[in-house]
Design a protein around this motif. Structure first.
Motif, PDB file in Angstrom:
ATOM      1  N   PRO A   1      57.544  45.753  31.073  1.00 23.12           N
ATOM      2  CA  PRO A   1      57.797  45.078  29.572  1.00 23.12           C
ATOM      3  C   PRO A   1      59.055  44.274  29.537  1.00 23.12           C
ATOM      4  CG  PRO A   1      57.167  47.096  29.297  1.00 23.12           C
ATOM      5  CD  PRO A   1      57.341  47.104  30.739  1.00 23.12           C
ATOM      6  N   PHE A   2      60.150  44.780  30.529  1.00 20.80           N
ATOM      7  CA  PHE A   2      61.268  43.909  30.353  1.00 20.80           C
ATOM      8  C   PHE A   2      61.234  42.725  30.961  1.00 20.80           C
ATOM      9  CE2 PHE A   2      63.072  48.092  29.779  1.00 20.80           C
ATOM     10  CZ  PHE A   2      63.888  48.158  29.025  1.00 20.80           C
ATOM     11  N   ILE A   3      60.221  42.661  32.136  1.00 24.86           N
ATOM     12  CA  ILE A   3      59.990  41.594  32.893  1.00 24.86           C
ATOM     13  C   ILE A   3      59.338  40.701  32.073  1.00 24.86           C
ATOM     14  CG2 ILE A   3      58.856  40.441  34.926  1.00 24.86           C
ATOM     15  CD1 ILE A   3      59.253  43.520  36.276  1.00 24.86           C
ATOM     16  N   ALA A   4      58.405  40.975  31.219  1.00 26.11           N
ATOM     17  CA  ALA A   4      57.527  40.261  30.305  1.00 26.11           C
ATOM     18  C   ALA A   4      58.300  39.296  29.517  1.00 26.11           C
ATOM     19  CB  ALA A   4      56.496  41.051  29.807  1.00 26.11           C
TER      20      ALA A   4
ATOM     21  N   TRP B   1      50.485  30.240  32.250  1.00 23.68           N
ATOM     22  CA  TRP B   1      49.462  30.895  33.179  1.00 23.68           C
ATOM     23  C   TRP B   1      49.083  32.244  32.758  1.00 23.68           C
ATOM     24  CZ3 TRP B   1      46.016  29.121  36.187  1.00 23.68           C
ATOM     25  CH2 TRP B   1      45.372  29.926  37.028  1.00 23.68           C
ATOM     26  N   GLY B   2      50.014  32.889  32.133  1.00 24.49           N
ATOM     27  CA  GLY B   2      49.629  34.257  31.581  1.00 24.49           C
ATOM     28  C   GLY B   2      48.392  34.207  30.372  1.00 24.49           C
ATOM     29  N   GLU B   3      48.672  33.027  29.478  1.00 25.59           N
ATOM     30  CA  GLU B   3      47.364  32.767  28.691  1.00 25.59           C
ATOM     31  C   GLU B   3      46.345  32.561  29.104  1.00 25.59           C
ATOM     32  OE1 GLU B   3      46.722  33.019  25.089  1.00 25.59           O
ATOM     33  OE2 GLU B   3      48.728  32.848  25.148  1.00 25.59           O
TER      34      GLU B   3
ATOM     35  N   GLU C   1      35.639  51.590  32.070  1.00 30.67           N
ATOM     36  CA  GLU C   1      35.626  51.067  30.921  1.00 30.67           C
ATOM     37  C   GLU C   1      36.776  49.890  31.129  1.00 30.67           C
ATOM     38  OE1 GLU C   1      35.522  50.426  27.086  1.00 30.67           O
ATOM     39  OE2 GLU C   1      34.496  52.128  27.976  1.00 30.67           O
ATOM     40  N   PRO C   2      36.494  48.557  30.964  1.00 33.78           N
ATOM     41  CA  PRO C   2      37.343  47.489  31.146  1.00 33.78           C
ATOM     42  C   PRO C   2      38.605  47.653  30.355  1.00 33.78           C
ATOM     43  CG  PRO C   2      35.102  46.728  30.747  1.00 33.78           C
ATOM     44  CD  PRO C   2      35.036  48.274  30.542  1.00 33.78           C
ATOM     45  N   ALA C   3      39.795  47.140  31.056  1.00 32.22           N
ATOM     46  CA  ALA C   3      41.128  47.472  30.485  1.00 32.22           C
ATOM     47  C   ALA C   3      40.911  46.400  28.865  1.00 32.22           C
ATOM     48  CB  ALA C   3      42.098  46.578  31.286  1.00 32.22           C
TER      49      ALA C   3
ATOM     50  N   ALA D   1      47.613  42.169  24.126  1.00 34.36           N
ATOM     51  CA  ALA D   1      48.456  41.726  25.243  1.00 34.36           C
ATOM     52  C   ALA D   1      48.928  40.161  25.086  1.00 34.36           C
ATOM     53  CB  ALA D   1      48.066  41.726  26.505  1.00 34.36           C
ATOM     54  N   GLY D   2      50.033  39.723  25.366  1.00 35.80           N
ATOM     55  CA  GLY D   2      50.429  38.303  25.429  1.00 35.80           C
ATOM     56  C   GLY D   2      50.405  37.514  26.567  1.00 35.80           C
ATOM     57  N   PRO D   3      50.784  36.374  26.635  1.00 40.49           N
ATOM     58  CA  PRO D   3      51.119  35.745  27.855  1.00 40.49           C
ATOM     59  C   PRO D   3      51.867  36.491  28.682  1.00 40.49           C
ATOM     60  CG  PRO D   3      51.503  34.341  26.447  1.00 40.49           C
ATOM     61  CD  PRO D   3      51.201  35.513  25.565  1.00 40.49           C
ATOM     62  N   GLY D   4      53.069  36.901  28.379  1.00 43.06           N
ATOM     63  CA  GLY D   4      54.264  37.449  29.398  1.00 43.06           C
ATOM     64  C   GLY D   4      53.613  38.672  29.984  1.00 43.06           C
TER      65      GLY D   4
END
Length: 192
Positions: free
Chosen positions: A23-26, A36-38, A71-73, A78-81
């Motif tokens: 989470p800190f990295i994101a 790219w995350g998006e 069960e797919p994640a 979730a956001g792009p980060g």
């Protein structure tokens, strides 16, 4: 002064990767990484086999690996980060690459708040760039160049060891004894 602050911030980011503080990295990502995350989130929800085969193998692996679980994640919130970080760390055997990267000389300076660095891998300049942008008292990083380098390393590994992505995926699933739905993995998620 800025260069030293960026180097310290990058060392801190590397420590976050080592300690899996995702989470800190994101929250410390910028630029093309977020774009790219998006795209990864869109691929995860809507990408069919053709769309997945059109992207790098690291991104493809991340999508099929987490869609193929019983069960797919659930990435609906979730956001792009976070999506970028999940993609970047999808194949854990490549995570050691992050330790090998260091920021080198400044390649381009766009004012005191945006610096692009040459990135050295084990001390060698292989053409990868990392951009740092000032964010308040800290710095955010565009790691897309590093993502591409990891994706290229995975692709080389797969081609040398397995010849094709599907063969690699079959081996990965068997080696890790995963409960895995291959058909579901390649199919876009429904209801999103």
């Amino acid at each position: 002064m800025s260069r030293e602050a960026v180097l310290a911030a990058f060392a801190s980011l590397k420590a976050d990767f080592r300690d899996e503080r995702f989470p800190f990295i994101a929250g410390r990502l910028a630029g093309e990484s977020l774009t790219w995350g998006e795209k990864l989130l869109t691929l995860f929800a809507h990408g069919d086999r053709d769309a997945l085969e059109a992207v790098d193998m690291l991104s493809r692996f991340w999508v099929v690996r987490y869609r193929g679980m019983p069960e797919p994640a659930d990435l609906s919130g979730a956001g792009p980060g976070p999506a970028f970080v999940l993609g970047f760390t999808a194949f854990p055997y490549l995570d050691v690459m992050m330790d090998a990267w260091e920021l080198g000389e400044v390649a381009e300076e766009q004012g005191p708040d945006r610096l692009t660095f040459r990135c050295l891998f084990d001390g060698e300049d292989q053409g990868t760039l990392v951009t740092a942008e000032r964010a308040g008292a800290g710095w955010r990083f565009d790691l897309m160049g590093l993502y591409r380098a990891k994706a290229a390393a995975l692709e080389t590994f797969i081609e040398l060891e397995f010849g094709a992505f599907d063969t690699f995926l079959d081996h990965y699933v068997a080696e890790h004894d995963l409960s895995f739905d291959l058909e579901q993995a390649w199919r876009p998620l429904t209801g999103q």
